[in-house]
Motif scaffolding. Structure first.
Motif, PDB file in Angstrom:
ATOM      1  N   ALA A   1       0.791  -1.340   0.350  1.00  0.00           N
ATOM      2  CA  ALA A   1      -0.164  -0.241   0.133  1.00  0.00           C
ATOM      3  C   ALA A   1       1.223   0.998  -0.426  1.00  0.00           C
ATOM      4  O   ALA A   1       1.871   0.855   0.409  1.00  0.00           O
ATOM      5  CB  ALA A   1      -0.649  -0.185   1.127  1.00  0.00           C
ATOM      6  N   ALA A   2       0.591   2.118   0.183  1.00  0.00           N
ATOM      7  CA  ALA A   2       0.647   3.277  -1.256  1.00  0.00           C
ATOM      8  C   ALA A   2       0.488   3.753   1.145  1.00  0.00           C
ATOM      9  O   ALA A   2       0.018   4.426   1.108  1.00  0.00           O
ATOM     10  CB  ALA A   2       1.056   4.734  -1.604  1.00  0.00           C
ATOM     11  N   THR A   3       1.781   4.725   0.866  1.00  0.00           N
ATOM     12  CA  THR A   3       2.017   5.093   2.213  1.00  0.00           C
ATOM     13  C   THR A   3       1.533   6.741   2.280  1.00  0.00           C
ATOM     14  O   THR A   3       2.134   7.101   1.272  1.00  0.00           O
ATOM     15  CB  THR A   3       3.500   5.260   3.364  1.00  0.00           C
ATOM     16  N   VAL A   4       0.708   7.414   3.009  1.00  0.00           N
ATOM     17  CA  VAL A   4       0.389   8.650   2.901  1.00  0.00           C
ATOM     18  C   VAL A   4       1.141   9.478   4.044  1.00  0.00           C
ATOM     19  O   VAL A   4       0.497   8.621   5.597  1.00  0.00           O
ATOM     20  CB  VAL A   4      -1.287   9.150   3.379  1.00  0.00           C
ATOM     21  N   THR A   5       2.051  10.117   3.802  1.00  0.00           N
ATOM     22  CA  THR A   5       1.909  11.054   5.188  1.00  0.00           C
ATOM     23  C   THR A   5       1.666  11.743   5.490  1.00  0.00           C
ATOM     24  O   THR A   5       0.664  12.829   4.624  1.00  0.00           O
ATOM     25  CB  THR A   5       3.939  11.863   4.477  1.00  0.00           C
ATOM     26  N   THR A   6       1.551  12.830   6.244  1.00  0.00           N
ATOM     27  CA  THR A   6       0.428  13.767   6.963  1.00  0.00           C
ATOM     28  C   THR A   6       1.837  14.662   7.658  1.00  0.00           C
ATOM     29  O   THR A   6       2.995  14.478   7.670  1.00  0.00           O
ATOM     30  CB  THR A   6       0.012  13.422   8.301  1.00  0.00           C
ATOM     31  N   THR A   7       1.877  15.747   6.740  1.00  0.00           N
ATOM     32  CA  THR A   7       2.473  16.974   6.771  1.00  0.00           C
ATOM     33  C   THR A   7       2.060  18.445   7.811  1.00  0.00           C
ATOM     34  O   THR A   7       1.018  18.470   7.673  1.00  0.00           O
ATOM     35  CB  THR A   7       3.014  18.047   6.052  1.00  0.00           C
ATOM     36  N   THR A   8       3.056  18.300   8.990  1.00  0.00           N
ATOM     37  CA  THR A   8       2.397  19.871  10.238  1.00  0.00           C
ATOM     38  C   THR A   8       2.675  21.047   9.317  1.00  0.00           C
ATOM     39  O   THR A   8       3.894  21.136   9.610  1.00  0.00           O
ATOM     40  CB  THR A   8       2.127  19.668  11.533  1.00  0.00           C
TER      41      THR A   8
END
Length: 151
Positions: free
Chosen positions: A29-36
């Motif tokens: 699965a493609a990893t989706v990152t969270t950017t803050t």
């Protein structure tokens, strides 16, 4: 068993395995990152405030933070509880509103996170967020943030 028989048996086994039902191998699965991203801090109602946005793909969560502007005075009575009136707003620059959330927040001494605005935006849009804090007799002086949504 001689070498010829062993080789033949191995080849036949491989042929049977190859002719059997194919087994699907799941692709990772493609990893989706969270950017803050947080905007610059500002003083409102005598407190340090800032507005931040967490972006995961095309999902945006906007929140504000309220904290002490400095350490309490030594030997002083310590921080007094305050009831703050906060307003959190976010919109797509040149487009639709993502949301607005006015709230009453009780503040004593530890940093408080004020949530309430989230939504989905298109890739390439820029989100504008503002966080205002007021308490009598101080009016809000909102801190702002502009952050692009790159997918």
């Amino acid at each position: 068993m001689n070498r010829l028989a062993l080789t033949t048996a191995g080849a036949m086994g491989l042929a049977l395995l190859a002719s059997g039902p194919a087994m699907a191998v799941a692709a990772p699965a493609a990893t989706v990152t969270t950017t803050t991203t947080c905007g610059p801090s500002g003083l409102q109602a005598g407190l340090m405030t800032k507005v931040c946005a967490e972006i995961t793909g095309t999902s945006v969560v906007v929140y504000g933070q309220v904290g002490l502007a400095g350490p309490p005075s030594p030997g002083g009575p310590g921080p007094q509880p305050q009831q703050l009136i906060t307003t959190l707003d976010a919109n797509v620059v040149g487009g639709q509103s993502i949301g607005s959330s006015p709230k009453y927040v009780n503040f004593l001494a530890s940093t408080v996170r004020v949530d309430g605005v989230s939504g989905t935006v298109a890739c390439g849009d820029t989100v504008h967020a503002a966080f205002g804090v007021a308490t009598y007799p101080w009016a809000p002086r909102p801190v702002t943030l502009d952050v692009p949504v790159s997918c």
